[in-house]
Design a protein around this motif. Structure first.
Motif, mmCIF file in Angstrom:
data_model
loop_
_atom_site.group_PDB
_atom_site.id
_atom_site.type_symbol
_atom_site.label_atom_id
_atom_site.label_comp_id
_atom_site.label_asym_id
_atom_site.label_seq_id
_atom_site.Cartn_x
_atom_site.Cartn_y
_atom_site.Cartn_z
ATOM 1 N N MET A 31 0.809 -1.213 0.000
ATOM 2 C CA MET A 31 0.000 0.000 0.000
ATOM 3 C C MET A 31 0.848 1.271 0.000
ATOM 4 O O MET A 31 0.329 2.364 -0.167
ATOM 5 C CB MET A 31 -0.936 0.014 1.212
ATOM 6 N N ALA A 32 2.160 1.121 0.213
ATOM 7 C CA ALA A 32 3.028 2.284 0.148
ATOM 8 C C ALA A 32 3.392 2.616 -1.300
ATOM 9 O O ALA A 32 3.996 3.644 -1.564
ATOM 10 C CB ALA A 32 4.296 2.042 0.953
ATOM 11 N N ASN A 34 5.116 0.306 -3.269
ATOM 12 C CA ASN A 34 6.266 -0.517 -3.682
ATOM 13 C C ASN A 34 5.790 -1.766 -4.404
ATOM 14 O O ASN A 34 4.854 -2.422 -3.954
ATOM 15 C CB ASN A 34 7.079 -0.947 -2.468
ATOM 16 N N ILE A 49 6.583 1.509 -12.406
ATOM 17 C CA ILE A 49 6.946 2.187 -11.155
ATOM 18 C C ILE A 49 5.969 3.335 -10.892
ATOM 19 O O ILE A 49 5.381 3.454 -9.819
ATOM 20 C CB ILE A 49 8.386 2.726 -11.212
ATOM 21 N N ALA A 53 2.767 3.697 -8.025
ATOM 22 C CA ALA A 53 2.604 4.845 -7.123
ATOM 23 C C ALA A 53 1.194 5.427 -7.263
ATOM 24 O O ALA A 53 0.523 5.741 -6.283
ATOM 25 C CB ALA A 53 3.649 5.911 -7.428
ATOM 26 N N ALA A 60 -5.902 4.085 -2.116
ATOM 27 C CA ALA A 60 -5.983 4.668 -0.775
ATOM 28 C C ALA A 60 -7.072 5.732 -0.713
ATOM 29 O O ALA A 60 -7.813 5.833 0.271
ATOM 30 C CB ALA A 60 -4.637 5.265 -0.377
ATOM 31 N N GLN B 12 13.336 -0.954 -2.340
ATOM 32 C CA GLN B 12 12.573 0.257 -2.665
ATOM 33 C C GLN B 12 12.326 1.028 -1.378
ATOM 34 O O GLN B 12 11.850 0.471 -0.404
ATOM 35 C CB GLN B 12 11.234 -0.117 -3.304
ATOM 36 N N LYS B 14 10.860 4.688 0.404
ATOM 37 C CA LYS B 14 9.938 5.809 0.195
ATOM 38 C C LYS B 14 10.330 7.003 1.069
ATOM 39 O O LYS B 14 10.364 6.891 2.293
ATOM 40 C CB LYS B 14 8.516 5.354 0.543
ATOM 41 N N VAL B 45 5.798 12.400 -11.988
ATOM 42 C CA VAL B 45 4.338 12.418 -11.987
ATOM 43 C C VAL B 45 3.885 13.519 -11.025
ATOM 44 O O VAL B 45 4.297 13.538 -9.870
ATOM 45 C CB VAL B 45 3.775 11.068 -11.490
ATOM 46 N N LEU B 47 0.389 15.326 -9.660
ATOM 47 C CA LEU B 47 -1.060 15.445 -9.643
ATOM 48 C C LEU B 47 -1.384 16.814 -9.079
ATOM 49 O O LEU B 47 -1.263 17.032 -7.872
ATOM 50 C CB LEU B 47 -1.685 14.338 -8.800
ATOM 51 N N PHE B 56 -2.490 15.945 -5.019
ATOM 52 C CA PHE B 56 -2.368 14.681 -4.314
ATOM 53 C C PHE B 56 -0.904 14.457 -3.938
ATOM 54 O O PHE B 56 -0.527 14.480 -2.783
ATOM 55 C CB PHE B 56 -2.907 13.556 -5.190
ATOM 56 N N PHE B 57 -0.079 14.275 -4.945
ATOM 57 C CA PHE B 57 1.356 14.182 -4.666
ATOM 58 C C PHE B 57 2.148 14.390 -5.940
ATOM 59 O O PHE B 57 1.592 14.360 -7.032
ATOM 60 C CB PHE B 57 1.717 12.825 -4.047
ATOM 61 N N PHE B 59 5.619 12.596 -7.666
ATOM 62 C CA PHE B 59 6.309 11.321 -7.504
ATOM 63 C C PHE B 59 7.499 11.259 -8.443
ATOM 64 O O PHE B 59 7.388 11.562 -9.621
ATOM 65 C CB PHE B 59 5.338 10.178 -7.821
ATOM 66 N N PRO B 61 10.745 8.537 -9.019
ATOM 67 C CA PRO B 61 11.579 7.404 -8.632
ATOM 68 C C PRO B 61 13.013 7.652 -9.080
ATOM 69 O O PRO B 61 13.244 8.214 -10.138
ATOM 70 C CB PRO B 61 10.970 6.239 -9.417
ATOM 71 N N GLN B 75 12.006 6.236 -3.883
ATOM 72 C CA GLN B 75 10.792 6.844 -4.407
ATOM 73 C C GLN B 75 10.538 8.130 -3.642
ATOM 74 O O GLN B 75 10.261 8.097 -2.457
ATOM 75 C CB GLN B 75 9.597 5.909 -4.205
ATOM 76 N N TYR B 77 8.377 11.411 -2.839
ATOM 77 C CA TYR B 77 7.014 11.943 -2.909
ATOM 78 C C TYR B 77 6.970 13.318 -2.254
ATOM 79 O O TYR B 77 7.740 13.594 -1.334
ATOM 80 C CB TYR B 77 6.025 11.061 -2.115
ATOM 81 N N LEU B 91 -2.457 9.937 3.518
ATOM 82 C CA LEU B 91 -2.352 8.784 2.614
ATOM 83 C C LEU B 91 -0.940 8.671 2.039
ATOM 84 O O LEU B 91 -0.402 7.574 1.916
ATOM 85 C CB LEU B 91 -3.351 8.898 1.463
ATOM 86 N N ARG B 94 1.797 6.913 4.075
ATOM 87 C CA ARG B 94 1.735 5.475 4.346
ATOM 88 C C ARG B 94 3.008 4.760 3.893
ATOM 89 O O ARG B 94 3.425 4.882 2.751
ATOM 90 C CB ARG B 94 0.522 4.864 3.632
ATOM 91 N N GLY B 95 3.618 4.027 4.796
ATOM 92 C CA GLY B 95 4.816 3.253 4.442
ATOM 93 C C GLY B 95 6.064 4.097 4.260
ATOM 94 O O GLY B 95 7.041 3.655 3.664
#
Ligand code: GDP
Ligand code: MG
Lengths: 128, 201
Positions: A31-32, A34, A49, A53, A60, B12, B14, B45, B47, B56-57, B59, B61, B75, B77, B91, B94-95
């Motif tokens: 859910m992150a 990955n 990739i 994301a 979510a 990977q 974050k 990316v 948004l 939203f975010f 992104f 990588p 990654q 963000y 959101l 997360r992670g």
């Protein structure tokens, strides 16, 4: 962390249940955002990739919307395009299975196959 | 949680750029994207809303190459900074494995920096993460405004406002001109890698 054997077993589940059913791309991810495992049929390229994301964010967001309207979750998340469609299924609290398929395959079949794959994947992940 | 794939020997990670709206988070990523174009396999990316604000975010990588036989991808963000978007900020966290806090040194942003940091603490708590324990780097951005008419907060005060308890590594930076953007990035990457060391290496 996933063991090498678990990852191999997940690959094989995705291959036999989903890729052999004619699905174009499959991503199993957390859910992150990955990627844990990804498969494609080699026919069309996908920036997996970035895709993962965005998929994590999308899932979510929908999940959070479900909570706001008092649903524990929306069980089906599906985007239909002209040539291809995307199906999201929550595999566990932390993982997501995403399939992309073309118009030759029915949503019903995808749901069935994805459901079976998830069951098997969760089985693999439950025995260390 | 970093994702470590033993089979493909991939890691990977974050990293989230957090901070008040218009502080320069997106500009940090844009600079990194420009500077390391060769190492970045995909487009950035973003948004965003029609008026170019993060919705939203963002992104990005970013490949850092091999570390002890593992291919490491970072990654990056950003979160949307506007106050009304806290649900989406949560959101994105997360992670998360590491956080860069992009504070705005403009005098009129002083309160917003503090509020945003407090909210970061709360948001991390919902994931059982402790701001005082995760890899964390502080960035005092827009330091280039020192040479303008716009009043800015001296770094000493910034440190007192935001970093007196956490005592994280802190950098003055100018995301617009690129000053210390890469240094900030390298610091958070090395701290994050160090924190997951025992899991892999
Ligand atoms: N002077 C100056 N302006 C900056 C700097 N970094 C960002 N900005 C400007 O601040 C505004 C907001 O930046 P943005 O990256 O979108 O902020 P975000 O909301 O945190 O993503 C933009 O107009 C940027 O050009 C900087 O280092 N110096
Ligand atoms: Mg932004």
């Amino acid at each position: 962390m996933f063991t090498e054997n678990q990852l191999k077993a997940i690959d094989s589940v995705i291959h036999t249940n989903l890729m052999e059913a004619g699905i174009d791309h499959v991503i199993f991810m957390d859910m992150a955002g990955n990627t844990i495992a990804k498969h494609d049929n080699g026919k069309n390229r996908l920036d997996s990739i970035a895709f993962a994301a965005l998929a994590a964010g999308n899932f979510a967001a929908v999940d959070a919307m479900a909570k706001l309207v008092g649903e524990s979750e929306f069980s089906l998340l599906f985007h239909k395009g002209e040539k291809s469609s995307i199906h999201f299924s929550k595999a566990s609290d932390d993982t997501l299975l995403i399939t992309m398929f073309n118009k030759d395959i029915s949503l019903g079949l995808v749901r069935l196959k994805a459901g079976e794959a998830i069951e098997q994947i969760n089985e693999i992940l439950s025995n260390e | 949680m970093a994702l470590i794939n033993i089979k493909n020997r991939e890691v990977q990670i974050k990293i989230v750029y957090y901070g008040p709206g218009r502080g320069g988070k997106t500009t940090n990523l844009e600079y990194i994207n420009k500077t390391y174009r060769k190492q970045i396999k995909t487009e950035m990316v973003s948004l965003k809303t029609q008026d170019d604000r993060t919705l939203f975010f963002d992104f990005l990588p970013f490949d850092v190459g091999q570390i002890k036989g593992f291919d490491v991808t970072i990654q990056l963000y950003t979160v949307p900074g506007q106050v009304k978007y806290n649900a989406t900020r949560k959101l994105v966290l997360r992670g998360v494995d590491g956080v860069v806090f992009v504070a705005d040194v403009q005098k009129e942003q002083r309160k917003k920096n503090i509020e945003s940091l407090n909210q970061l603490y709360e948001n991390l708590k919902t994931y059982n993460l402790d701001l005082f324990k995760i890899p964390f780097v502080m960035q005092y951005n827009k330091i280039d405004l020192k040479n303008s008419d716009i009043p800015i907060i001296p770094s000493k005060i910034m440190q007192k406002d935001l970093n007196s308890l956490i005592k994280a590594p802190a950098f003055e930076a100018s995301a617009l001109k690129g000053g210390n953007v890469i240094l900030t990035l390298k610091k958070i990457i090395s701290m994050t890698l160090a924190s997951i060391q025992d899991q892999i290496f």
